[in-house]
Design an enzyme around this catalytic site. Structure first.
Site, PDB file in Angstrom:
ATOM      1  N   GLN A 110      -6.189  66.817  66.070  1.00 55.14           N
ATOM      2  CA  GLN A 110      -7.175  66.018  65.310  1.00 55.14           C
ATOM      3  C   GLN A 110      -7.505  66.747  64.013  1.00 55.14           C
ATOM      4  O   GLN A 110      -7.973  67.887  64.040  1.00 55.14           O
ATOM      5  CB  GLN A 110      -8.455  65.795  66.132  1.00 55.14           C
ATOM      6  CG  GLN A 110      -9.444  64.907  65.392  1.00 55.14           C
ATOM      7  CD  GLN A 110     -10.735  64.636  66.180  1.00 55.14           C
ATOM      8  OE1 GLN A 110     -10.937  65.172  67.258  1.00 55.14           O
ATOM      9  NE2 GLN A 110     -11.598  63.820  65.610  1.00 55.14           N
ATOM     10  N   SER A 111      -7.242  66.083  62.877  1.00 54.37           N
ATOM     11  CA  SER A 111      -7.454  66.733  61.582  1.00 54.37           C
ATOM     12  C   SER A 111      -8.649  66.156  60.830  1.00 54.37           C
ATOM     13  O   SER A 111      -9.100  66.761  59.856  1.00 54.37           O
ATOM     14  CB  SER A 111      -6.194  66.622  60.725  1.00 54.37           C
ATOM     15  OG  SER A 111      -5.884  65.272  60.466  1.00 54.37           O
ATOM     16  N   HIS A 119     -11.194  58.074  65.352  1.00 53.34           N
ATOM     17  CA  HIS A 119     -10.250  57.100  64.801  1.00 53.34           C
ATOM     18  C   HIS A 119      -9.135  56.831  65.789  1.00 53.34           C
ATOM     19  O   HIS A 119      -8.776  57.687  66.593  1.00 53.34           O
ATOM     20  CB  HIS A 119      -9.678  57.573  63.459  1.00 53.34           C
ATOM     21  CG  HIS A 119      -9.055  58.937  63.483  1.00 53.34           C
ATOM     22  ND1 HIS A 119      -9.799  60.096  63.448  1.00 53.34           N
ATOM     23  CD2 HIS A 119      -7.765  59.337  63.548  1.00 53.34           C
ATOM     24  CE1 HIS A 119      -8.991  61.145  63.471  1.00 53.34           C
ATOM     25  NE2 HIS A 119      -7.751  60.712  63.543  1.00 53.34           N
TER      26      HIS A 119
HETATM   27  P1  5GP Z   1      -5.606  62.910  63.039  1.00 53.59           P
HETATM   28  O1  5GP Z   1      -4.554  63.937  62.729  1.00 53.59           O
HETATM   29  O2  5GP Z   1      -6.996  63.448  62.815  1.00 53.59           O
HETATM   30  O3  5GP Z   1      -5.455  62.247  64.376  1.00 53.59           O
HETATM   31  O4  5GP Z   1      -5.375  61.734  62.020  1.00 53.59           O
HETATM   32  C1  5GP Z   1      -5.896  61.717  60.738  1.00 53.59           C
HETATM   33  C2  5GP Z   1      -5.010  60.779  59.953  1.00 53.59           C
HETATM   34  O5  5GP Z   1      -5.693  60.426  58.785  1.00 53.59           O
HETATM   35  C3  5GP Z   1      -3.683  61.411  59.532  1.00 53.59           C
HETATM   36  O6  5GP Z   1      -2.620  60.623  60.042  1.00 53.59           O
HETATM   37  C4  5GP Z   1      -3.746  61.407  58.001  1.00 53.59           C
HETATM   38  O7  5GP Z   1      -2.502  61.092  57.423  1.00 53.59           O
HETATM   39  C5  5GP Z   1      -4.771  60.344  57.712  1.00 53.59           C
HETATM   40  N1  5GP Z   1      -5.546  60.594  56.514  1.00 53.59           N
HETATM   41  C6  5GP Z   1      -6.195  61.743  56.189  1.00 53.59           C
HETATM   42  N2  5GP Z   1      -6.835  61.611  55.022  1.00 53.59           N
HETATM   43  C7  5GP Z   1      -6.587  60.347  54.600  1.00 53.59           C
HETATM   44  C8  5GP Z   1      -6.969  59.614  53.437  1.00 53.59           C
HETATM   45  O8  5GP Z   1      -7.683  60.104  52.557  1.00 53.59           O
HETATM   46  N3  5GP Z   1      -6.514  58.342  53.335  1.00 53.59           N
HETATM   47  C9  5GP Z   1      -5.738  57.755  54.297  1.00 53.59           C
HETATM   48  N4  5GP Z   1      -5.336  56.477  54.100  1.00 53.59           N
HETATM   49  N5  5GP Z   1      -5.353  58.420  55.406  1.00 53.59           N
HETATM   50  C10 5GP Z   1      -5.769  59.701  55.547  1.00 53.59           C
END
Ligand code: 5GP
Ligand code: ZN
Length: 114
Positions: free
Chosen positions: A94-95, A100
């Protein structure tokens, strides 16, 4: 949360390609898509992750699940199938610390993910 990128997307401070929105949720195309269709669905409310969700969020979580399925149909993913993923914490990668759901589809996917 002023410094949360997903809150900023939800309130229009940061641009994104929004594919769905209502009073509770916003969905937009992922900046770094992992498949031909990769959409991120968030609640407008800042909840850090599924681990931070509580009983009071159950209606919202049900709404998000139904919205995810509706978006998948709108994006023509329902027939071929798709994956709905929420990453929780560091081991899951999770980044962004705002709950989400990834709606991913348009290509065959293996299981389990790496
Ligand atoms: P996680 O790694 O937390 O499950 O997913 C975060 C997602 O958010 C990643 O797939 C990344 O590409 C997307 N993401 C991060 N920052 C932004 C942004 O500013 N705009 C959009 N459209 N996607 C983002
Ligand atoms: Zn947030």
């Amino acid at each position: 949360m002023a410094d949360c990128i997903f809150c900023q997307i939800a309130n229009g401070q940061v641009d994104s390609e929004i594919v769905y929105q209502d009073e509770l949720a916003v969905a937009f195309r992922d900046l770094n898509p992992q498949a031909p269709t990769h959409i991120v669905l968030i609640p407008r409310q800042h909840i850090v992750s599924l681990d931070a969700a509580r009983e009071e969020h159950s209606e919202l979580l049900g709404h998000l699940a139904l919205v995810a399925a509706e978006i998948a149909r709108q994006q023509d993913l329902a027939e071929g199938g798709y994956r709905l993923v929420t990453n929780v914490g560091p081991d899951a990668g999770q980044s962004v610390a705002h709950l989400h759901f990834h709606i991913i589809g348009g290509r065959p996917m293996g299981w389990p993910p790496g």
